[in-house]
Design a protein around this motif. Sequence first.
Motif, PDB file in Angstrom:
ATOM      1  N   ASP A  78     -21.513  -5.554  36.917  1.00  0.00           N
ATOM      2  CA  ASP A  78     -21.476  -5.613  35.450  1.00  0.00           C
ATOM      3  C   ASP A  78     -22.620  -4.844  34.806  1.00  0.00           C
ATOM      4  N   LYS A  79     -23.240  -3.955  35.592  1.00  0.00           N
ATOM      5  CA  LYS A  79     -24.363  -3.175  35.068  1.00  0.00           C
ATOM      6  C   LYS A  79     -24.030  -1.686  34.983  1.00  0.00           C
TER       7      LYS A  79
ATOM      8  N   TRP B 216     -24.786   2.277  31.434  1.00  0.00           N
ATOM      9  CA  TRP B 216     -25.714   1.375  32.132  1.00  0.00           C
ATOM     10  C   TRP B 216     -26.038   0.223  31.194  1.00  0.00           C
ATOM     11  N   ARG B 217     -25.626  -0.980  31.578  1.00  0.00           N
ATOM     12  CA  ARG B 217     -25.928  -2.173  30.795  1.00  0.00           C
ATOM     13  C   ARG B 217     -27.333  -2.644  31.154  1.00  0.00           C
ATOM     14  N   ALA B 218     -28.301  -2.042  30.474  1.00  0.00           N
ATOM     15  CA  ALA B 218     -29.702  -2.321  30.784  1.00  0.00           C
ATOM     16  C   ALA B 218     -30.069  -3.771  30.513  1.00  0.00           C
ATOM     17  N   SER B 219     -29.367  -4.416  29.604  1.00  0.00           N
ATOM     18  CA  SER B 219     -29.690  -5.805  29.280  1.00  0.00           C
ATOM     19  C   SER B 219     -29.398  -6.761  30.429  1.00  0.00           C
TER      20      SER B 219
ATOM     21  N   ILE C 258     -35.415  -6.401  31.874  1.00  0.00           N
ATOM     22  CA  ILE C 258     -35.043  -6.370  30.468  1.00  0.00           C
ATOM     23  C   ILE C 258     -34.823  -7.781  29.934  1.00  0.00           C
ATOM     24  N   LYS C 259     -34.174  -8.612  30.747  1.00  0.00           N
ATOM     25  CA  LYS C 259     -33.937  -9.998  30.324  1.00  0.00           C
ATOM     26  C   LYS C 259     -35.240 -10.731  30.028  1.00  0.00           C
ATOM     27  N   LYS C 260     -36.282 -10.426  30.829  1.00  0.00           N
ATOM     28  CA  LYS C 260     -37.566 -11.110  30.640  1.00  0.00           C
ATOM     29  C   LYS C 260     -38.205 -10.775  29.294  1.00  0.00           C
TER      30      LYS C 260
ATOM     31  N   VAL D  80     -26.792   1.918  27.632  1.00  0.00           N
ATOM     32  CA  VAL D  80     -27.028   3.347  27.544  1.00  0.00           C
ATOM     33  C   VAL D  80     -25.802   4.048  28.120  1.00  0.00           C
ATOM     34  N   ARG D  81     -25.214   4.967  27.377  1.00  0.00           N
ATOM     35  CA  ARG D  81     -23.995   5.602  27.862  1.00  0.00           C
ATOM     36  C   ARG D  81     -24.015   7.093  27.566  1.00  0.00           C
TER      37      ARG D  81
END
Length: 629
Positions: free
Chosen positions: A561-562, A593-596, A601-603, A612-613
């Motif tokens: 999922d990233k 790229w699902r950076a979240s 990034i979550k921290k 980002v695409r």
Amino acid sequence: MQSTVKITGLVTDANGEPIIGANILVKGTTNGMISDINGNFSLDVPETGILQISYIGYVSQEIKIVSGMKNYKIVLKEDAETLDEVVVVRYGTVKKTDVTGSVTSVKSDEMMKRNPVSLGQGLQGAAAGVSVMRTSGDPEGGVSIRIRGVATVNGSADPLYVVDGVQVGTSVDFLNPADVESIEILKDASATAIYGSQGANGVILITTKPGVKGHTSLKFTANFGLQTLSDKLDVANATQFVTGIRASKVNDNAVFTNKAWENPDFTNRLNSIDWQDQMARTALQQNYNLSASGGSDKTQSRLSVGYLNNDGVIVNSYYKRLTARVNVTHKVQDFIRVGMSVTYLHAEKTGGGNLFSYARTIPTMDDVDASGNLMNAPVQYPDGTWGHFRLEGNGDLSKEQDNPYAAAMTADYLNKYNRALTSATLEIDLLKGLTFKTIGSYNYYGSAYDRYTPNNPRTYMDQSRPDAFNISSTEGNSLGLESYLTYDLKLKNQRLNLMGGYSVSDYKGSEVGASSQSLVAETIRQITLTKDMSTITGRGGFYTPVCYVSWYGRANYSLMDKYLFTATVRRDGSSKFGSGNRFGTFPSASLAWRASEEEFIKKLNIFSNLKVRVGWGKPVTREMPQTFP
């Protein structure tokens, strides 16, 4: 009538960043605007009104106008639920978080708050990167839609519309906005390439409301509204106009042909006409919609009927529309599903105009008699005859300059439209994860136009012309078949979706028209009943039939999922082009790229969704014809 106040405001997100393009609307009206590049807005509102503020990805808000408060700061909260929504993307659906192309969603509830006449009006201010502009004062509510600018020099720049999987060309005015469930707008090349050349200007995917399980439910809505001219251009009156004309004549060393303008003694005695006031009126809009929906576990259906009567703001103009739609879905077996839908439109319109052209019209029709005395010319005399401009071949006035109010009130013409779209679907689950779907469609368009032009003694060009009558009709129909296979494979941390299909369609059309002059009576509407048979003209014939064929495919891959990847390809062919030049290939690819979803990034605890695409698609190198012009 409520008194109004002018308010200003700022729309931001929770972090204080301005939101560009947020939709601000006075509840229950079509009065609204979008926030500017700094998130600011300015609006005239009723003192007891309510503001509705909405933007894609944020929770909508309603703000009550507070007496004495002129400035508002509005903070929109992110709508976390939208991240898990499923959106329609070219031959399938996908989670919004997994989209790698540029796709914008518009929900029906948000759109219908504006009580739009047409679907195009409902999209105004609803999607970033989508420009929606009114094209005229036509009561039909016609708009011009441009997705990320204009991508062609001399061809059509209109987007392609797809209704429930059926390509319907570059117009969707036959669809009642009340029948729409959701809209997805594909904007970049990586998202639209799967539709090949016809998607060059963007694609708007429309999903209509389906039937729902349960007891049959009825829904009836009735909307009434008054439309007025909200603002006018500041133009010169007759005194200011002739003063300026005299100065220009002196500078050009030219002479007047209209002596009423030349004589300074008449300057303050001229009858001044503001054509914007003359040509505009307060108009009533009525919109009624009735729908019935229900069904069992196996069969669901929905039936809807709508009627719109929109009197135009321009005098002697109106638009009337009757729509009907029925769709039925049925589960034959757990692995076989069928569906059918029929949409019908009948519409009539007349009149309309552009207030800018009226603002530019000379603000007086006064003239002088043979003795040089001033003759004031009103728009209409007490006996019902019309005032007119000076009848002159060459001079201060155009040969064709007419009294615009008289032209509008004596106009005798009508446009009629009929549109029908029928489709049938079959969906079969062949194996686990493997599904076959086919859609057959029939698309019909017909229009008719008739106009009677009486003898017009008000202009130099028309005063000696006889009356005339012309009538014409155009129709076209398209048959289409679209079939494709989809395969879904889900592993522990990976998802793969494959799709491949084939489509074929053909289009046929015709037109016919005739006209004549000098009819035997003003009430006659027969081409052959003329006093001068030599004035009869005729035209018509069949359009060249056009066939289309396409092959297409798509692959979607997701890792944890990233990391997301999408690739599409379509090969289009059209019989409009010569042998050896009939096909074009349109590939595209996009990465996201699902950076979240990354732990670091979550921290940060800042982003609910950060993506980002990058996308690429082959540009269209030639114009391919649409289903309907």
